[in-house]
Scaffold this motif. Structure first.
Motif, PDB file in Angstrom:
ATOM      1  N   PHE A 129       0.845  -1.194   0.000  1.00  0.00           N
ATOM      2  CA  PHE A 129       0.000   0.000   0.000  1.00  0.00           C
ATOM      3  C   PHE A 129       0.879   1.242   0.000  1.00  0.00           C
ATOM      4  CE2 PHE A 129      -2.380  -3.316   2.190  1.00  0.00           C
ATOM      5  CZ  PHE A 129      -3.573  -3.309   1.494  1.00  0.00           C
ATOM      6  N   VAL A 130       0.333   2.302  -0.565  1.00  0.00           N
ATOM      7  CA  VAL A 130       1.013   3.593  -0.572  1.00  0.00           C
ATOM      8  C   VAL A 130       0.459   4.440   0.565  1.00  0.00           C
ATOM      9  CG1 VAL A 130       1.456   5.711  -1.867  1.00  0.00           C
ATOM     10  CG2 VAL A 130       1.329   3.528  -3.066  1.00  0.00           C
ATOM     11  N   LEU A 131       1.343   4.977   1.385  1.00  0.00           N
ATOM     12  CA  LEU A 131       0.938   5.974   2.375  1.00  0.00           C
ATOM     13  C   LEU A 131       0.980   7.322   1.670  1.00  0.00           C
ATOM     14  CD1 LEU A 131       0.279   7.062   5.196  1.00  0.00           C
ATOM     15  CD2 LEU A 131       2.748   6.985   5.711  1.00  0.00           C
ATOM     16  N   HIS A 132      -0.193   7.916   1.435  1.00  0.00           N
ATOM     17  CA  HIS A 132      -0.219   9.210   0.767  1.00  0.00           C
ATOM     18  C   HIS A 132      -1.156  10.157   1.493  1.00  0.00           C
ATOM     19  CE1 HIS A 132      -3.575   7.946  -2.327  1.00  0.00           C
ATOM     20  NE2 HIS A 132      -3.598   7.142  -1.295  1.00  0.00           N
ATOM     21  N   VAL A 133      -0.921  11.450   1.266  1.00  0.00           N
ATOM     22  CA  VAL A 133      -1.625  12.490   2.014  1.00  0.00           C
ATOM     23  C   VAL A 133      -2.144  13.558   1.059  1.00  0.00           C
ATOM     24  CG1 VAL A 133      -0.207  12.132   4.072  1.00  0.00           C
ATOM     25  CG2 VAL A 133       0.486  13.849   2.384  1.00  0.00           C
ATOM     26  N   HIS A 134      -3.063  14.384   1.566  1.00  0.00           N
ATOM     27  CA  HIS A 134      -3.508  15.540   0.793  1.00  0.00           C
ATOM     28  C   HIS A 134      -2.373  16.562   0.771  1.00  0.00           C
ATOM     29  CE1 HIS A 134      -5.694  19.268  -0.173  1.00  0.00           C
ATOM     30  NE2 HIS A 134      -6.487  18.440  -0.850  1.00  0.00           N
TER      31      HIS A 134
END
Length: 325
Positions: A129-134
């Motif tokens: 999974f990719v940990l991504h943010v706004h």
């Protein structure tokens, strides 16, 4: 009319239970098509991978391997169907991480003890999974995200595709290991969760690689890290979360299982065929484009993985008090 001596001698073997018969029938395995049951709907990455591997298995075994989708109860419908099937090698399960999760999250679902009720054949794939943010959150690394959350306990809204999904457990593990308090916002699927992340209604999420790619590429979200212990081929620029939280490894996996009590020669034949199928370079390259790492691993490796993940996710679910929706 009395039966002949030859027929009389043959009769006892015909009356034996199938498991006790001579190995001739097992040696001829497989003599007919094999059904591979999947707990996921057609069209998704899990289903696509299952069908690609089944096609390659068909060539190895010389018999059609047909994927049958039995959706429902967090894959328990499919899992239990195979656990209760005749243990002859002709009904198999494309089992996933849910086998390690369901016993703790939904203990009323069968099979209640997959490690005893299913026989591992071998590994099929792992996907991170990719940990991504706004982008508006203003953080550019995992360490910065943790610092932001520590300064604002409970204010970091973390979306997921649903309570008990692997990406939800990944964020729960992340929060536990980082020592931060976050607010979990579950959705009914990854797509709506990602839409709200792009819109800024939530600030962070662990998303499947292929699901996150378009948003990362158009700048709708900012990638910080990958959830697996190693880097991801499609996103080589993203470091593992483990660089900041040593030992962190949260992935979705799939392996091939048979019913318990399947004869050892049949399991061995299936294992050999699966190892050849998952070692196929063309298959590996095609699945890599889907963000899936085809994994060669024997029955022992799959058994170890299931045991380790059952302990990891079961412990986390109980400690965090996670309950099914």
């Amino acid at each position: 009319m009395p039966i002949g001596r030859r027929a009389a001698l043959a009769l006892p073997s015909l009356l034996l239970p199938w498991r006790a018969r001579p190995a001739a029938a097992q040696d001829a395995f497989p003599a007919r098509p094999i059904t591979i049951v999947s707990g996921y709907a057609p069209g998704g990455v899990t289903d696509v991978t299952s069908r690609a591997v089944a096609d390659r298995l068909s060539r190895e075994l010389g018999q059609p391997c047909v994927v049958e989708n039995r959706v429902g109860a967090a894959t328990a419908v499919a899992n239990n169907a195979v656990a209760q099937a005749r243990p002859d090698g002709y009904t198999l399960l494309m089992g996933t991480s849910t086998l390690a999760i369901n016993p703790a999250l939904q203990p009323n679902l069968a099979p209640k003890d997959p490690m005893r009720e299913l026989a591992p054949v071998g590994m099929v794939f792992r996907t991170a999974f990719v940990l991504h943010v706004h982008p508006g959150l203003g953080v550019g690394s995992t360490a910065e995200l943790i610092a932001w959350a520590k300064a604002r306990p409970g204010q970091l809204n973390f979306s997921s595709s649903g309570t008990g999904a692997v990406n939800h457990l990944a964020l729960a593990l992340f929060a536990q290991r980082a020592g931060i308090e976050v607010t979990h916002v579950p959705y009914r699927g990854g797509a709506p969760a990602l839409l709200d992340l792009r819109a800024g209604r939530v600030q962070a999420m662990f998303s499947a690689v292929l699901e996150a790619l378009p948003s990362l590429r158009d700048g709708g979200t900012r990638g910080l890290a990958i959830s697996s212990a190693g880097r991801e081929a499609l996103l080589p620029e993203l470091p593992p979360v483990a660089d900041v939280l040593p030992g962190f490894d949260a992935v979705f996996w799939q392996g091939l299982f048979a019913p318990a009590s399947t004869p050892a020669p049949v399991l061995a034949r299936l294992g050999t065929a699966l190892a050849a199928a998952t070692d196929d370079a063309t298959l590996r390259a095609r699945m890599a484009e889907q963000g899936v790492a085809i994994t060669t691993g024997d029955a022992a490796a799959l058994a170890r993985l299931l045991a380790a993940e059952t302990a990891l996710w079961g412990g986390l679910i109980r400690q965090a008090g996670i309950r099914a929706e």
